[in-house]
Design an enzyme around this catalytic site. Structure first.
Site, PDB file in Angstrom:
ATOM      1  N   ASP A  28      36.337  43.277  43.953  1.00 42.37           N
ATOM      2  CA  ASP A  28      36.356  43.811  45.321  1.00 42.37           C
ATOM      3  C   ASP A  28      35.694  42.822  46.278  1.00 42.37           C
ATOM      4  OD1 ASP A  28      36.818  45.586  47.355  1.00 42.37           O
ATOM      5  OD2 ASP A  28      35.184  46.944  46.834  1.00 42.37           O
ATOM      6  N   HIS A  45      42.197  36.668  49.258  1.00 46.04           N
ATOM      7  CA  HIS A  45      42.922  36.980  48.013  1.00 46.04           C
ATOM      8  C   HIS A  45      43.220  35.694  47.233  1.00 46.04           C
ATOM      9  CE1 HIS A  45      43.072  41.105  49.103  1.00 46.04           C
ATOM     10  NE2 HIS A  45      43.965  40.991  50.056  1.00 46.04           N
ATOM     11  N   LEU A 139      41.128  35.580  23.588  1.00 43.93           N
ATOM     12  CA  LEU A 139      40.931  36.649  24.576  1.00 43.93           C
ATOM     13  C   LEU A 139      42.242  37.403  24.834  1.00 43.93           C
ATOM     14  CD1 LEU A 139      39.122  37.834  26.955  1.00 43.93           C
ATOM     15  CD2 LEU A 139      40.213  36.091  28.389  1.00 43.93           C
TER      16      LEU A 139
HETATM   17  C1  FPP Z   1      39.895  43.783  46.619  1.00 43.58           C
HETATM   18  O1  FPP Z   1      39.525  43.125  47.799  1.00 43.58           O
HETATM   19  C2  FPP Z   1      40.867  43.031  45.860  1.00 43.58           C
HETATM   20  C3  FPP Z   1      42.183  43.378  45.732  1.00 43.58           C
HETATM   21  C4  FPP Z   1      42.752  44.581  46.370  1.00 43.58           C
HETATM   22  C5  FPP Z   1      43.142  42.586  44.967  1.00 43.58           C
HETATM   23  C6  FPP Z   1      42.597  41.710  43.880  1.00 43.58           C
HETATM   24  C7  FPP Z   1      43.494  40.559  43.789  1.00 43.58           C
HETATM   25  C8  FPP Z   1      43.138  39.288  43.489  1.00 43.58           C
HETATM   26  C9  FPP Z   1      41.779  38.936  43.065  1.00 43.58           C
HETATM   27  C10 FPP Z   1      44.093  38.161  43.595  1.00 43.58           C
HETATM   28  C11 FPP Z   1      45.331  38.246  42.784  1.00 43.58           C
HETATM   29  C12 FPP Z   1      45.139  38.617  41.364  1.00 43.58           C
HETATM   30  C13 FPP Z   1      45.565  37.912  40.311  1.00 43.58           C
HETATM   31  C14 FPP Z   1      45.439  38.490  38.947  1.00 43.58           C
HETATM   32  C15 FPP Z   1      46.154  36.571  40.430  1.00 43.58           C
HETATM   33  P1  FPP Z   1      39.731  43.888  49.172  1.00 43.58           P
HETATM   34  O2  FPP Z   1      40.942  43.325  49.827  1.00 43.58           O
HETATM   35  O3  FPP Z   1      39.752  45.354  48.971  1.00 43.58           O
HETATM   36  O4  FPP Z   1      38.436  43.438  49.924  1.00 43.58           O
HETATM   37  P2  FPP Z   1      37.677  44.241  51.080  1.00 43.58           P
HETATM   38  O5  FPP Z   1      37.210  45.535  50.467  1.00 43.58           O
HETATM   39  O6  FPP Z   1      36.553  43.322  51.410  1.00 43.58           O
HETATM   40  O7  FPP Z   1      38.648  44.411  52.192  1.00 43.58           O
END
Ligand code: FPP
Length: 250
Positions: A28, A45, A139
């Site tokens: 997150d 992201h 893994l």
């Molecule tokens: C939360 O941050 C994260 C996500 C909703 C997506 C997670 C995705 C990635 C780490 C990248 C792609 C994944 C892979 C496996 C290549 P948020 O957008 O909710 O952050 P915020 O709460 O600060 O807005």
């Protein structure tokens, strides 16, 4: 307490828990990481996807057997179309580009979640990656994509109800073991530790059944700032805990 030297993680110490078999992470804070820098959310992201690569490699090197990453929740479909497209683009890119590295590092890929909601080409990439890494013995990387624990549990209940209605099983056969075996995680042990970055302290519909006895660790760092050192510190933190599973310590 965090150890002052996280690198001690690899040295056996009988007073500590062994390293976790299964680490699960709620990644997150990508959006806030980007906002803090005046960047568009997609940059957060992208940087988050880099942290995924680092973490997968580090878990493999440490001898962790299972790593589950919450990459896209069933609720994430409610985000603006552009952001959903960006996240799907990153996943597509990851699946296309990481296959060689996963094989080189002996990593097996599995995905949990509602595949029917994902774009067809991503489902094809998932199937190809799962097939081409299936004999890897290091893994197991489990990507939770379009995943929600309530939906997973309801689906298991429905399948079990159908089996009972058709006479394949009897209602009295339904116990915790049988129920677990109908979840998408049937092939994996429950997570030993669930880490959530970005300071939020909730599970957000992630592995709710499987989290029953998981140790929870909430870190203030945003996911793009997660590093191998932070993973080692998290493992040290886990190892210093006492797990009683409801029993008494003495
Ligand atoms: C939360 O941050 C994260 C996500 C909703 C997506 C997670 C995705 C990635 C780490 C990248 C792609 C994944 C892979 C496996 C290549 P948020 O957008 O909710 O952050 P915020 O709460 O600060 O807005």
């Amino acid at each position: 307490m965090l150890s002052s030297n996280p690198r001690t993680t690899r040295e056996p110490d009988p007073a500590l828990l062994p390293i976790p078999t299964h680490v699960a992470i709620i990644m997150d804070g990508n959006g806030r990481w980007a906002r803090q820098r005046g960047l568009p959310r997609v940059m957060g992201h992208r940087k988050g996807a880099e942290a995924v690569r680092t973490t997968v490699t580090a878990c493999g090197e440490l001898g962790i057997k299972y790593l589950t990453l919450y990459a896209f929740s069933s609720e994430n479909w409610k985000r603006p179309r552009d952001e959903v497209d960006d996240l799907m683009g990153l996943l597509r890119h990851y699946l296309r580009n990481e296959l060689n590295r996963l094989n080189k590092n002996n990593v097996r890929l599995r995905c949990i979640g509602r595949r029917d909601r994902l774009p067809r080409d991503i489902v094809d990439l998932i199937e190809e990656s799962e097939a081409k890494t299936r004999d890897n013995t290091g893994l197991t990387l489990i990507l939770a994509l379009s995943y929600g624990a309530h939906a997973e549990i309801v689906e298991a209940a429905r399948t079990i109800a159908e089996k009972a209605a058709s006479g394949e099983i009897r209602p009295e056969d339904v116990d915790e073991k049988l129920f677990s075996s109908h979840l998408q995680t049937a092939d994996f042990p429950d997570p030993d530790i669930i880490i959530r970055t970005s300071g939020e302290q909730r599970l957000s519909n992630f592995l709710l059944w499987q989290a029953a006895y998981a140790e929870l660790l909430f870190l203030d760092d945003y996911w793009p700032d997660f590093t191998k050192e932070k993973l080692l510190a998290a493992i040290d933190n886990y190892r210093s805990r006492e797990r009683r599973y409801g029993a008494r310590s003495g």
